[in-house]
Design an enzyme around this catalytic site. Sequence first.
Site, PDB file in Angstrom:
ATOM      1  N   LYS A 167      -6.343  26.644 -20.326  1.00 55.56           N
ATOM      2  CA  LYS A 167      -5.716  27.968 -20.365  1.00 55.56           C
ATOM      3  C   LYS A 167      -6.709  29.039 -20.831  1.00 55.56           C
ATOM      4  CE  LYS A 167      -1.573  26.554 -19.134  1.00 55.56           C
ATOM      5  NZ  LYS A 167      -1.666  25.082 -19.098  1.00 55.56           N
TER       6      LYS A 167
HETATM    7  C1  LIG Z   1      -1.080  24.172 -18.379  1.00 54.52           C
HETATM    8  C2  LIG Z   1      -1.749  22.860 -18.329  1.00 54.52           C
HETATM    9  C3  LIG Z   1      -1.790  22.115 -17.156  1.00 54.52           C
HETATM   10  C4  LIG Z   1      -1.039  22.479 -15.918  1.00 54.52           C
HETATM   11  O1  LIG Z   1      -1.419  23.633 -15.268  1.00 54.52           O
HETATM   12  P1  LIG Z   1      -0.442  24.305 -14.232  1.00 54.52           P
HETATM   13  O2  LIG Z   1      -1.156  25.500 -13.801  1.00 54.52           O
HETATM   14  O3  LIG Z   1       0.827  24.628 -14.978  1.00 54.52           O
HETATM   15  O4  LIG Z   1      -0.171  23.319 -13.159  1.00 54.52           O
HETATM   16  C5  LIG Z   1      -2.491  20.916 -17.171  1.00 54.52           C
HETATM   17  N1  LIG Z   1      -3.095  20.474 -18.292  1.00 54.52           N
HETATM   18  C6  LIG Z   1      -3.069  21.167 -19.431  1.00 54.52           C
HETATM   19  C7  LIG Z   1      -3.736  20.598 -20.622  1.00 54.52           C
HETATM   20  C8  LIG Z   1      -2.410  22.387 -19.498  1.00 54.52           C
HETATM   21  O5  LIG Z   1      -2.388  23.074 -20.647  1.00 54.52           O
END
Ligand SMILES: *Cc1c(COP(=O)(O)O)cnc(C)c1O
Length: 484
Positions: A117
């Site tokens: 993120k």
């Molecule tokens: C948010 C997240 C995902 C998934 O991403 P999306 O865009 O919602 O598919 C995968 N792994 C981690 C560790 C995340 O924080």
Amino acid sequence: MMLQFVSNKGGGKSVDFETAILDGFAVDGGLYVPETLPEISIDQLKKWKGLSYVELAFEILSLFIDRTIISSEDLKKILHTAYTPFEKEEILPLHKLKSRKETYIMELFHGPTLSFKDVGLAFLVNLVNFFLERKKEHLTLVVATTGDTGPATAYFSAGKSNLDAWVLYPKGLITEEQERQMTTLQDANIHPVGVSNCPDGSDDLDLVISELYENKRFKEKLNLSSVNSINWGRVMMQTVHYFYGYLQVADTVGEKVNMSVPSGGFGNLCAGGLARKMGLPIKYLVAANNDNGCLHRIFSEGRFTKEDIIETPSSAIDILIPFNFWRYLYFCINKDSKRIKKWIDLFKAKGSVTFDKETFEAYKKGFLSNTTSDKDTLGLIHEIYTTEKYLLDPHGAVSLKAADVLREKLGSEKLICLATAHPSKFPEVIKKALHTNVIPKEAKHYRIEEAKHLCEKVYLCDHSYLEEALIHAMETNWDLTKEK
Ligand SMILES: *Cc1c(COP(=O)(O)O)cnc(C)c1O
């Protein structure tokens, strides 16, 4: 002509880049999409080989952002500020596995809050802040989190005087480490809210946020927006790491590469799908799910349905509604926003949509999917750690497992598995996977340790009262800070 942005549901007028970013949602509640996707030729890609992550980001973002909105100098500055807190010079290093042929783990977790993120939000929050400073405006961000969006939003918003950030998390459904990343920031503009009794996890919080949006008086007073991956800026920024990963592993630019992605809300994969539509030679994108399987149902059965949530070790992808799928689908059906709206409405009413064969074939092209059980997630963490001393986090394990299962279909092309979190955010899972009570050094991180020494500051609320409680807390805070 300046690139414009429209709602994938077809409502409202087209807007410029700045408006699309600051609004978050489109006026009709849809998701903003660019009117056209830029096309990138193999020749262009060849020229980009060797660029650093930030240099490459500059080139790709420049295709979406008109110079009259952000000058190239400002864009460079924003990118520089955004990625300075990352710990590795490469920003997103790749690790080659010894036990698999031509298989790379792309580590997206070297940002300050140790998850993927950070990659999107580092840029987006700094971009939002740039616009706000220029307009001399104040904005209130509200985000829901499965454990990683919250910390990243809070970190990058902290101390920015044009922003307030409210981060909502389902209490008990994220790790203590993730919770402390939000609650130990002492800045007055950061407001974590722990919400108990969320039957559907963070999807419940997304619903409350959309209700807040529909409260016109409130939305306008507080200038509400979101940097969840409903925001085009997240998806746009996330296209960059597909290009970057590709250029790192491709010996000959033009060869095809496979990528496997641990997925929940489809924000990351939507970006991957769009990168391929822009011209990046990706053979298959793998939607790697845990037992919640929302994307696996979409890609293997043509059904978009909401089931009950299952708690898994890869809790950041315990997601039921992959809302960014609607954004990708728009580009697969000739931008037919009427049909997108029809399906979204149908899903709201019935909790389920089954796509016709033609639509199914159109979006499925170039995608494979898999669900990984808890047992297999833990087993793979153990296997990779014992055989090659490399520690995967539970989400990285889900993406590698999917690729292992699908290896024959994927073929012999190079493979990049995205690892989206640092193992230190999930110490209990790691201990269980490695059958030990001692946290190994690879699952420790000084930032996680530091947070243990700080006081926590948090709002707590029960899900049943969340909407009114939030309105009260947010408005009180707004009025107090405005008086100053
Ligand atoms: C948010 C997240 C995902 C998934 O991403 P999306 O865009 O919602 O598919 C995968 N792994 C981690 C560790 C995340 O924080």
